[in-house]
Design a protein around this motif. Structure first.
Motif, PDB file in Angstrom:
ATOM      1  N   ASN A   1       0.815  -1.226   0.000  1.00 14.33           N
ATOM      2  CA  ASN A   1       0.000   0.000   0.000  1.00 14.33           C
ATOM      3  C   ASN A   1       0.850   1.278   0.000  1.00 14.33           C
ATOM      4  N   ASP A   2       2.111   1.150   0.362  1.00 12.55           N
ATOM      5  CA  ASP A   2       2.996   2.321   0.348  1.00 12.55           C
ATOM      6  C   ASP A   2       3.275   2.827  -1.071  1.00 12.55           C
ATOM      7  N   TYR A   3       2.942   1.989  -2.059  1.00 13.26           N
ATOM      8  CA  TYR A   3       3.184   2.403  -3.447  1.00 13.26           C
ATOM      9  C   TYR A   3       2.035   3.242  -4.003  1.00 13.26           C
TER      10      TYR A   3
ATOM     11  N   VAL B   1       1.856   5.372  -7.591  1.00 14.31           N
ATOM     12  CA  VAL B   1       1.232   4.844  -8.821  1.00 14.31           C
ATOM     13  C   VAL B   1      -0.288   5.001  -8.835  1.00 14.31           C
ATOM     14  N   GLY B   2      -0.854   5.397  -7.713  1.00  6.89           N
ATOM     15  CA  GLY B   2      -2.310   5.564  -7.652  1.00  6.89           C
ATOM     16  C   GLY B   2      -2.958   4.350  -7.003  1.00  6.89           C
ATOM     17  N   PRO B   3      -4.048   4.572  -6.234  1.00  6.25           N
ATOM     18  CA  PRO B   3      -4.666   3.464  -5.488  1.00  6.25           C
ATOM     19  C   PRO B   3      -5.296   2.395  -6.381  1.00  6.25           C
ATOM     20  N   SER B   4      -5.749   2.776  -7.585  1.00  8.80           N
ATOM     21  CA  SER B   4      -6.419   1.770  -8.423  1.00  8.80           C
ATOM     22  C   SER B   4      -5.438   0.684  -8.873  1.00  8.80           C
ATOM     23  N   VAL B   5      -4.179   1.065  -9.032  1.00 13.34           N
ATOM     24  CA  VAL B   5      -3.160   0.071  -9.427  1.00 13.34           C
ATOM     25  C   VAL B   5      -3.013  -0.967  -8.315  1.00 13.34           C
ATOM     26  N   ILE B   6      -3.035  -0.494  -7.082  1.00 17.51           N
ATOM     27  CA  ILE B   6      -2.862  -1.416  -5.947  1.00 17.51           C
ATOM     28  C   ILE B   6      -4.094  -2.317  -5.809  1.00 17.51           C
ATOM     29  N   SER B   7      -5.283  -1.734  -5.983  1.00 22.99           N
ATOM     30  CA  SER B   7      -6.512  -2.545  -5.895  1.00 22.99           C
ATOM     31  C   SER B   7      -6.476  -3.664  -6.927  1.00 22.99           C
TER      32      SER B   7
ATOM     33  N   ILE C   1     -11.503 -15.297 -17.206  1.00 21.90           N
ATOM     34  CA  ILE C   1     -11.254 -15.176 -15.766  1.00 21.90           C
ATOM     35  C   ILE C   1     -12.218 -14.144 -15.200  1.00 21.90           C
ATOM     36  N   HIS C   2     -13.068 -14.559 -14.232  1.00 26.40           N
ATOM     37  CA  HIS C   2     -13.989 -13.609 -13.610  1.00 26.40           C
ATOM     38  C   HIS C   2     -13.323 -13.027 -12.376  1.00 26.40           C
ATOM     39  N   LEU C   3     -13.129 -11.743 -12.406  1.00 29.65           N
ATOM     40  CA  LEU C   3     -12.315 -11.146 -11.347  1.00 29.65           C
ATOM     41  C   LEU C   3     -13.101 -10.678 -10.134  1.00 29.65           C
ATOM     42  N   GLY C   4     -14.387 -10.434 -10.247  1.00 29.19           N
ATOM     43  CA  GLY C   4     -15.145  -9.973  -9.091  1.00 29.19           C
ATOM     44  C   GLY C   4     -14.787  -8.571  -8.666  1.00 29.19           C
ATOM     45  N   GLN C   5     -15.001  -8.269  -7.412  1.00 27.99           N
ATOM     46  CA  GLN C   5     -14.800  -6.909  -6.914  1.00 27.99           C
ATOM     47  C   GLN C   5     -13.369  -6.678  -6.427  1.00 27.99           C
ATOM     48  N   PRO C   6     -12.852  -5.470  -6.622  1.00 32.47           N
ATOM     49  CA  PRO C   6     -11.525  -5.175  -6.078  1.00 32.47           C
ATOM     50  C   PRO C   6     -11.491  -5.337  -4.558  1.00 32.47           C
ATOM     51  N   HIS C   7     -10.342  -5.689  -4.068  1.00 36.02           N
ATOM     52  CA  HIS C   7     -10.207  -5.875  -2.632  1.00 36.02           C
ATOM     53  C   HIS C   7      -8.933  -5.168  -2.205  1.00 36.02           C
ATOM     54  N   CYS C   8      -9.046  -4.370  -1.187  1.00 37.10           N
ATOM     55  CA  CYS C   8      -7.855  -3.665  -0.735  1.00 37.10           C
ATOM     56  C   CYS C   8      -7.938  -3.481   0.769  1.00 37.10           C
ATOM     57  N   PRO C   9      -7.263  -4.326   1.553  1.00 40.08           N
ATOM     58  CA  PRO C   9      -7.434  -4.234   3.010  1.00 40.08           C
ATOM     59  C   PRO C   9      -6.880  -2.924   3.559  1.00 40.08           C
TER      60      PRO C   9
END
Ligand code: UDP
Length: 412
Positions: free
Chosen positions: A5-7, A11-17, A404-412
């Motif tokens: 998450n430090d990135y 690079v923006g939060p969507s990249v991490i999600s 590939i069904h990816l579903g919802q983004p997850h970001c703890p």
């Protein structure tokens, strides 16, 4: 050590999600990396950063290093040089010994990965164990495959073709293989000790320690002392430019445990530079990341005058620090340096000297190249893009032909 998450601020939060989303589909899988050295060179550099981040994303990632003695690494260095076009003969005995060491390692090693990710030629023949061990096998070649010596490449291809997928670093390296191949370029970690921001005091401290004068221009090449990095060519370039601009040259680097030629090459370079106190030849021990970071940040211009180059992480490292870079147009370097936009591409000692003189004399132009370079690296060659490519590659191994069904983004 920084977490994933430090990135996000870079690079923006969507990249991490997206990384979390992709890695969820791989949870429970084990990725076992295998290479031939834990320190020195680009492969070790990348794995050191990649392994903990993949683990944090929930993928059980391991890294094993094969064992080899001097005789084995002399042979693999010959293979390395032949892949880079050197006209060397690998004898039948060389190949037999190479395979014997691979067999010994295969016998000792536990192949527990769902994905066995083998890096570079040294451990390539471990694939003999594929049927017995099961799992998906990926081979990644990190070197420059533009013009390999045919018999050596043919021998290696007989092994590469037994993997499930091959990975190369640049489009020009693609081979005519019987297995799928993908292009994934390497990356740098902006938060590692080698690339993070440094206080000026740390940079000055490193310059002082190595006796480098911060008030005059500093021209630097950081590389293992390897002939293919052309350190002697760099000294020639410096000598030509020194007649016009009062600058200093820093050639800094160490060796890798799988590269036996380093000491010889340092001696050759020292010989060429004898008597000039403005040439600093620095043999760095492993784990000199802060020193390398500081030397790159202190540089006025960074050179990478390689004769062959898989990718050239040192180029990305310097560009990330917004340094003007002059580099040879070989291997993966043109992916990073767009001529006269994000740096300068050259083909000879004369050309490199010409542009070095220009950049030292035109700091505004040099600065612009560096800033463009930083943006280019940010958009294309940071570790988060590399992780994404690996996750997609791993998924493709298990979902051949499926959606590939990816579903919802997850970001703890
Ligand atoms: N490097 C290092 N110590 C050294 C020389 C190089 O840590 O003494 C690092 C360098 O900063 C870069 C990597 O090793 O991160 C070299 O990768 P590159 O792709 O430039 O070249 P390779 O050595 O893999 O041919």
């Amino acid at each position: 050590m920084p977490g994933i998450n430090d990135y996000a601020p870079i690079v923006g939060p969507s990249v991490i999600s997206e990384l979390y989303l992709l890695s969820q589909r791989l949870s429970g899988k084990t990725v076992q990396n295998v290479n031939s050295t834990s320190v020195g060179g680009g492969v070790a550099e990348i794995l050191t950063r990649m392994v903990p981040l993949l683990r944090e994303l929930g993928i059980d990632t391991k890294w094993d290093v094969i064992k080899g003695n001097e005789k084995f690494f002399n042979i693999t260095k010959k293979i390395h040089n032949a892949l880079h076009g050197a006209n060397l003969v690998l004898t039948r005995e060389d190949w037999e010994y190479f395979l014997e060491v691979n067999r010994e390692n295969a016998a000792e090693m536990d192949f527990y990965g769902d994905i066995i990710f083998v890096h570079d030629p040294q451990p390539i023949a471990l694939v003999d164990k594929k049927e017995q061990a099961g799992g998906k096998w990926v081979w990644r070649g990190h070197v420059d495959f533009t013009k390999p010596l045919a018999p050596v490449m043919e021998f290696l291809e007989s092994y590469i073709n037994r993997y499930d997928t091959a990975v190369f670093s640049a489009p020009g390296f693609a081979r005519d293989l019987r297995i799928p191949q993908v292009l994934i370029s390497p990356s740098i970690d902006p938060l590692s000790d080698k690339n993070k921001e440094l206080p000026q005091q740390t940079i000055d401290g490193v310059l002082e320690r190595f006796g480098i004068d911060k008030s005059r221009p500093i021209v630097t090449q950081i590389s293992r002392f390897d002939r293919l990095k052309d350190p002697c060519g760099v000294v020639e370039v410096y000598k030509r430019v020194k007649k016009h601009v009062d600058c200093q040259l820093v050639l800094a680097g160490g060796g890798a445990t799988d590269d036996p030629e380093g000491c010889k090459v340092v001696e050759e370079v020292k010989c060429l530079a004898t008597g000039d106190p403005d040439v600093h030849i620095i043999f760095l021990p492993p784990a000199s990341d802060v020193e390398i970071n500081a030397l790159q940040r202190a540089s006025t211009v960074v050179l990478q005058k390689s004769l062959k180059e898989g990718f050239g992480l040192t180029v990305a490292e310097a560009l990330w620090k917004a340094k003007p870079v002059i580099a040879s147009a070989v291997g993966g370097i043109p992916l990073q340096v767009k001529h006269k936009y994000s740096g300068i591409l050259t083909y000879s000692v004369e050309g490199t000297a010409h542009y070095l003189k220009q950049l030292l004399q035109e700091p505004k132009y040099a600065k612009k190249l560096g800033l463009n370079g930083r943006e280019h690296i940010k958009n294309n060659f940071l570790i988060t893009r590399h992780i994404r490519d690996y996750l997609l590659l791993f998924l493709s191994l298990f979902y051949e032909g499926d959606v590939i069904h990816l579903g919802q983004p997850h970001c703890p």
